[in-house]
Design a protein around this motif. Structure first.
Motif, PDB file in Angstrom:
ATOM      1  N   PHE A   1      18.565  11.861  25.095  1.00  0.00           N
ATOM      2  CA  PHE A   1      19.121  10.712  24.191  1.00  0.00           C
ATOM      3  C   PHE A   1      18.219  10.735  22.692  1.00  0.00           C
ATOM      4  O   PHE A   1      17.206  10.804  22.841  1.00  0.00           O
ATOM      5  N   LEU A   2      19.125  11.171  21.626  1.00  0.00           N
ATOM      6  CA  LEU A   2      18.581  10.957  20.442  1.00  0.00           C
ATOM      7  C   LEU A   2      17.499  12.040  20.099  1.00  0.00           C
ATOM      8  O   LEU A   2      16.707  11.930  19.218  1.00  0.00           O
ATOM      9  N   ASP A   3      17.733  13.095  20.830  1.00  0.00           N
ATOM     10  CA  ASP A   3      16.680  14.316  20.460  1.00  0.00           C
ATOM     11  C   ASP A   3      17.337  15.062  19.140  1.00  0.00           C
ATOM     12  O   ASP A   3      16.461  15.907  18.868  1.00  0.00           O
ATOM     13  N   ARG A   4      18.241  14.848  18.570  1.00  0.00           N
ATOM     14  CA  ARG A   4      18.930  15.399  17.672  1.00  0.00           C
ATOM     15  C   ARG A   4      19.180  16.947  17.517  1.00  0.00           C
ATOM     16  O   ARG A   4      19.246  17.711  16.798  1.00  0.00           O
ATOM     17  N   ASP A   5      19.338  17.221  18.968  1.00  0.00           N
ATOM     18  CA  ASP A   5      19.883  18.686  19.310  1.00  0.00           C
ATOM     19  C   ASP A   5      21.174  19.131  18.534  1.00  0.00           C
ATOM     20  O   ASP A   5      22.192  18.233  18.850  1.00  0.00           O
ATOM     21  N   THR A   6      21.212  20.011  17.715  1.00  0.00           N
ATOM     22  CA  THR A   6      22.443  20.522  17.235  1.00  0.00           C
ATOM     23  C   THR A   6      22.973  21.886  17.687  1.00  0.00           C
ATOM     24  O   THR A   6      23.632  22.582  16.844  1.00  0.00           O
ATOM     25  N   SER A   7      22.703  22.190  18.931  1.00  0.00           N
ATOM     26  CA  SER A   7      23.202  23.389  19.223  1.00  0.00           C
ATOM     27  C   SER A   7      24.595  23.603  19.825  1.00  0.00           C
ATOM     28  O   SER A   7      24.906  24.532  20.200  1.00  0.00           O
ATOM     29  N   PHE A   8      25.360  22.454  19.817  1.00  0.00           N
ATOM     30  CA  PHE A   8      26.583  22.521  20.116  1.00  0.00           C
ATOM     31  C   PHE A   8      27.558  22.690  19.060  1.00  0.00           C
ATOM     32  O   PHE A   8      27.823  21.846  18.022  1.00  0.00           O
ATOM     33  N   ILE A   9      27.822  23.866  18.650  1.00  0.00           N
ATOM     34  CA  ILE A   9      28.607  24.288  17.283  1.00  0.00           C
ATOM     35  C   ILE A   9      27.844  24.020  15.985  1.00  0.00           C
ATOM     36  O   ILE A   9      27.520  24.702  15.061  1.00  0.00           O
ATOM     37  N   GLY A  10      27.455  22.709  15.855  1.00  0.00           N
ATOM     38  CA  GLY A  10      26.956  22.427  14.591  1.00  0.00           C
ATOM     39  C   GLY A  10      26.591  20.723  14.565  1.00  0.00           C
ATOM     40  O   GLY A  10      26.705  20.432  15.692  1.00  0.00           O
ATOM     41  N   PRO A  11      25.709  20.477  13.528  1.00  0.00           N
ATOM     42  CA  PRO A  11      25.426  19.114  13.569  1.00  0.00           C
ATOM     43  C   PRO A  11      26.343  17.895  13.858  1.00  0.00           C
ATOM     44  O   PRO A  11      26.031  17.061  14.621  1.00  0.00           O
ATOM     45  N   LEU A  12      27.545  18.229  13.285  1.00  0.00           N
ATOM     46  CA  LEU A  12      28.560  17.214  13.283  1.00  0.00           C
ATOM     47  C   LEU A  12      29.045  17.046  14.753  1.00  0.00           C
ATOM     48  O   LEU A  12      29.164  15.865  15.298  1.00  0.00           O
ATOM     49  N   GLU A  13      29.293  18.080  15.324  1.00  0.00           N
ATOM     50  CA  GLU A  13      29.990  18.240  16.527  1.00  0.00           C
ATOM     51  C   GLU A  13      28.856  17.878  17.653  1.00  0.00           C
ATOM     52  O   GLU A  13      29.309  17.259  18.606  1.00  0.00           O
ATOM     53  N   SER A  14      27.610  18.319  17.453  1.00  0.00           N
ATOM     54  CA  SER A  14      26.567  17.919  18.213  1.00  0.00           C
ATOM     55  C   SER A  14      26.340  16.604  18.261  1.00  0.00           C
ATOM     56  O   SER A  14      26.226  15.735  19.401  1.00  0.00           O
ATOM     57  N   ALA A  15      26.461  15.852  17.086  1.00  0.00           N
ATOM     58  CA  ALA A  15      26.067  14.336  17.297  1.00  0.00           C
ATOM     59  C   ALA A  15      27.304  13.468  17.941  1.00  0.00           C
ATOM     60  O   ALA A  15      27.105  12.474  18.568  1.00  0.00           O
TER      61      ALA A  15
END
Length: 296
Positions: free
Chosen positions: A230-244
């Protein structure tokens, strides 16, 4: 019932123009944000009335289906339109940050966690999403009552326009299986069904769990917040917007959406026609198949 809405909002007229938040003219984004915010209060707040014409009075309405709600808009570095929208100062709370704009969704997660124990639903929306269904939370509560909190029902995003090849289209169709395979196993309980108002509705595990939003009950929010990612700021799903918006809930819950034949059971409008305008150009239309009398 108490509901907390967090909204990630950003606008920079000097941007690239790739997103609605980066275009020179603020008018479209201003309308989108105003509509997003107004719909929340109008649909779910307690200030709803029926005009009694005979008595010349406005009397309370929908009181059994209205809630106490708070709206927190998260912005960054002063790039926003909050001073330009026609809403009263007590309509929302403003949470300013200094993060990179694409990471604002994670700031909303931090706000949600800081409010654990205070609300019955914890919600996140991108600033161009508009709810129109006053029974939205009734449906979510019904779904989890019957299926459990390990399952998350996401709305189908759609766009509408009087122009173009079709007037309405849902914009989050299936992704290639490998895109979400490392985050979810859609073969685990692939389908659920339930009857509501004598109508049998089908819900499918989805290859595209992204909706630009999520709506978690208190137990689900606490469960997600307890995870090490939780809140690790992982952006590996498509991009930052989609990951968040999607990665954390996809890792924590079995994500379902109403099947295509019942797509409108739970839906949310994506303001504008960015995806809808692709139909007839980059995307062809598959004609509706009409069943014969023998098949019915």
């Amino acid at each position: 019932m108490r509901i907390l809405f967090t909204i990630a909002h950003f606008f920079n007229p000097e941007g690239s123009g790739q997103h609605g938040s980066l275009r020179k003219d603020p008018q479209t984004r201003r309308i989108a944000l105003t509509t997003c915010l107004t719909s929340l209060k109008a649909l779910y707040g307690k200030s709803q009335y029926l005009i009694d014409i005979g008595k010349h009075k406005a009397i309370p309405a929908n009181q059994d289906n209205s809630y106490d709600l708070d709206i927190i808009v998260c912005t960054t570095k002063g790039f926003h339109l909050l001073s330009q929208i026609p809403l009263s100062s007590d309509f929302l709370m403003h949470h300013n940050t200094n993060v990179e704009p694409m990471l604002l969704g994670f700031e909303c997660q931090a706000v949600l966690k800081s409010c654990l124990g205070k609300y019955d639903y914890y919600c996140y929306l991108e600033d161009d999403l508009v709810l129109h269904d006053p029974w939205f939370f009734v449906k979510l509560k019904w779904f989890n009552h019957h299926t459990g909190n390990g399952n998350l029902l996401q709305p189908n995003r759609y766009e509408i326009s009087p122009l173009g090849a079709v007037p309405k289209a849902y914009v989050d169709g299936n992704l290639k299986p490998e895109i979400t395979a490392k985050f979810q196993n859609i073969r685990e309980k692939p389908q659920l069904k339930g009857k509501i108002m004598e109508k049998l509705i089908t819900f499918n595990r989805t290859l595209n769990p992204h909706s630009g939003c999520y709506f978690l009950n208190a137990e689900q929010m606490a469960e997600w917040a307890s995870k090490p990612y939780f809140l690790d700021r992982d952006t590996s799903f498509i991009g930052p917007l989609e990951s968040a918006a999607t990665l954390g809930v996809m890792q924590t819950f079995r994500v379902y959406k109403p099947a295509a034949d019942y797509a409108s059971f739970l839906e949310i409008q994506h303001f504008g026609t960015m995806f809808l305008s692709l139909i007839g150009n980059q995307i062809s239309v598959l004609e509706r198949q009409v069943k014969s009398k023998e098949e019915n």
